[in-house]
Design a protein around this motif. Structure first.
Motif, short mmCIF file in Angstrom:
data_model
loop_
_atom_site.label_atom_id
_atom_site.label_comp_id
_atom_site.label_asym_id
_atom_site.label_seq_id
_atom_site.Cartn_x
_atom_site.Cartn_y
_atom_site.Cartn_z
N HIS A 44 0.83 -1.20 0.00
CA HIS A 44 0.00 0.00 0.00
C HIS A 44 0.87 1.26 0.00
O HIS A 44 0.63 2.19 -0.78
N ASN A 45 1.87 1.30 0.86
CA ASN A 45 2.75 2.47 0.93
C ASN A 45 3.53 2.67 -0.36
O ASN A 45 3.74 3.81 -0.79
N SER A 50 3.46 10.41 -3.08
CA SER A 50 3.68 11.58 -2.24
C SER A 50 2.97 11.37 -0.90
O SER A 50 2.24 10.39 -0.72
N GLY A 51 3.22 12.31 0.04
CA GLY A 51 2.61 12.19 1.35
C GLY A 51 3.43 11.31 2.27
O GLY A 51 4.59 10.99 2.00
N ASN A 52 2.82 10.91 3.37
CA ASN A 52 3.51 10.10 4.37
C ASN A 52 3.12 8.63 4.29
O ASN A 52 2.04 8.29 3.78
N GLN A 53 3.98 7.78 4.81
CA GLN A 53 3.66 6.37 4.92
C GLN A 53 2.61 6.15 6.00
O GLN A 53 2.46 6.95 6.92
N PHE A 54 1.90 5.05 5.86
CA PHE A 54 0.96 4.64 6.90
C PHE A 54 1.63 3.59 7.80
O PHE A 54 2.46 2.80 7.33
N GLY A 105 -7.02 4.61 8.16
CA GLY A 105 -7.50 3.73 7.11
C GLY A 105 -7.89 2.37 7.62
O GLY A 105 -7.45 1.93 8.68
N ALA A 106 -8.75 1.69 6.85
CA ALA A 106 -9.14 0.31 7.12
C ALA A 106 -8.91 -0.48 5.84
O ALA A 106 -9.39 -0.10 4.77
N CYS A 107 -8.16 -1.58 5.94
CA CYS A 107 -7.77 -2.36 4.76
C CYS A 107 -8.24 -3.80 4.87
O CYS A 107 -8.30 -4.37 5.96
N MET A 108 -8.54 -4.38 3.72
CA MET A 108 -8.80 -5.82 3.60
C MET A 108 -7.87 -6.34 2.52
O MET A 108 -7.78 -5.76 1.43
N ALA A 109 -7.16 -7.42 2.82
CA ALA A 109 -6.19 -7.94 1.88
C ALA A 109 -6.19 -9.45 1.87
O ALA A 109 -6.50 -10.10 2.87
N GLN A 124 -6.04 -6.24 -2.51
CA GLN A 124 -6.09 -5.37 -1.34
C GLN A 124 -6.94 -4.14 -1.63
O GLN A 124 -6.84 -3.54 -2.70
N THR A 125 -7.80 -3.80 -0.70
CA THR A 125 -8.61 -2.60 -0.78
C THR A 125 -8.48 -1.84 0.53
O THR A 125 -8.67 -2.41 1.60
#
Length: 397
Positions: A44-45, A50-54, A105-109, A124-125
């Motif tokens: 995902h990262n 751009s931006g920050n990592q989760f 965030g909430a992820c399903m993988a 992954q979503t």
């Protein structure tokens, strides 16, 4: 394009009916679970420019499927960290941003464990909620991979319909058969689609002498023959079934022992013939078990029957502790509910039934997986160096 999107989003059922291939809820503190989620979060990262990592916040749900091919289906929550995506750091090296400024965030993988290749993210979503903005959904699909299909999508209908028509047209049964249940399926995106689907079909009231095709008047016969079929099909980009093969075996019915009289035969886990055998098995288990609470059968994973001087059943099942104590209840009843956080046992039962003598005997062997009750796993930012291990919820601050 819309059809392609639907196809890519679907996931695959497992290709075996053993316990090992049934979805198993597992403890999220398992080392492989952490590695699987690590692979998913890095994927995902890596998709951000751009931006920050989760940073991982917690894992809320994990199931494992497969034995040879192992898949983890995970749900996990993430929070925005203080490391830019271009910093060269991993998420383990980052800390959380201030709560009021951090996106969540909430992820399903779905992640496949591949021997000697570590973990590969199949799908992954992630639904990301910015600190002051709307929800944004990101999605990753591994085209060309095998994807677990939890429910059979509409585009499977032509494959199933073709399979049942093929069976009815190329077998010597006197009656037509109709779809009873889809047990498992898988799909691979190639130049077109490869399908493998295993399903049950049941004899209907429509004889081939009077009916050329299945109609709404064809009703499944309760005591009819049940067959299990596995179809392999290739659907080309024009949505035509370009190649097809089928293998079927009889599971139940009046002639279910045709292939090998006296041999063990696989039977459906929900077969009504198992009712007395299961009742006797769980009664036997509770009588021999010194536990404070009664156990109840939760899932029947596999069963076989064998014609001997009577009938012999072999059953694999999972039993779970109930809310009914032996001190307060004389016996296990239907009102005893399963305690989802209680002890779980993996059991096998050999049951010998002689109906004309009203005789039934069972031998039950059980083993506890030895796992603690499941709970969400909480994670601190920067828990350890890269390769950190998970921390249980009661140890997290």
């Amino acid at each position: 394009m819309k059809l392609l999107a639907i196809l890519f989003l679907c996931s695959r059922l497992l290709t075996s009916f053993t316990q090992e291939d049934q979805p198993q809820e597992i403890d999220c503190n398992d080392e492989d679970v952490f590695k699987a989620v690590d692979a998913a979060l890095k994927k995902h990262n890596d998709g951000s420019k751009s931006g920050n990592q989760f940073v991982l916040y917690r894992i809320t749900e994990v199931t494992k499927t497969g034995d040879q091919e192992i898949f983890y289906s995970v749900k996990y929550e993430i929070k925005e960290g203080d490391c830019p995506v271009q910093s060269g750091k991993t998420w383990q090296d980052c800390d959380y941003k201030e709560a009021e400024q951090a996106a969540t965030g909430a992820c399903m993988a779905t992640i496949e464990k591949i021997p000697n290749v570590e973990f590969s993210v199949a799908t992954q979503t992630c639904n990301i909620t910015s600190a002051k903005g709307p929800v944004v959904t990101s999605q990753y699909d591994c085209y060309g991979c095998l994807h677990p299909i939890r429910t059979v999508p509409p585009d499977f209908d032509p494959v199933l319909r073709h399979g049942i028509e093929h069976f009815n047209n190329h077998t010597g049964h006197s009656h037509l058969f109709a779809l009873k249940e889809v047990k498992r399926a898988q799909r691979q995106v190639v130049s077109g689609w490869n399908y493998e689907v295993t399903y049950l079909i049941q004899q209907t009231s429509c004889s081939k002498e009077n009916f050329k095709f299945l109609t709404r008047h064809c009703k499944a016969l309760a005591n009819g023959v049940t067959d299990e079929c596995t179809d392999l099909a290739y659907v080309d980009p024009q949505l035509r079934i370009a190649s097809f093969s089928q293998k079927c075996q009889i599971l139940s019915g009046e002639d279910f022992t045709m292939g090998c009289p006296g041999c063990p035969i696989e039977i459906p886990a929900n077969s009504p013939n198992l009712k007395d055998a299961l009742t006797h098995s769980i009664t036997n288990l509770n009588a021999e078990n010194n536990a404070t609470f009664y156990f109840k059968i939760d899932i029947v994973h596999r069963a076989t029957s064998q014609v001997v001087a009577g009938m012999k059943y072999f059953i694999e099942f999972t039993a779970r502790e109930t809310t009914c104590s032996k001190e307060s209840n004389k016996e296990l009843t239907e009102s005893c509910e399963i305690n989802k956080h209680g002890e779980m046992l993996r059991c096998t039962a050999d049951v010998y039934v002689v109906p004309w003598e009203n005789k039934i005997e069972s031998t039950v062997k059980c083993q506890s997986p030895g796992k603690k009750p499941l709970r969400p796993c909480m994670y601190k930012a920067r828990p350890r160096e890269a390769g950190a291990e998970p921390t249980s919820e009661n140890m997290a601050s």
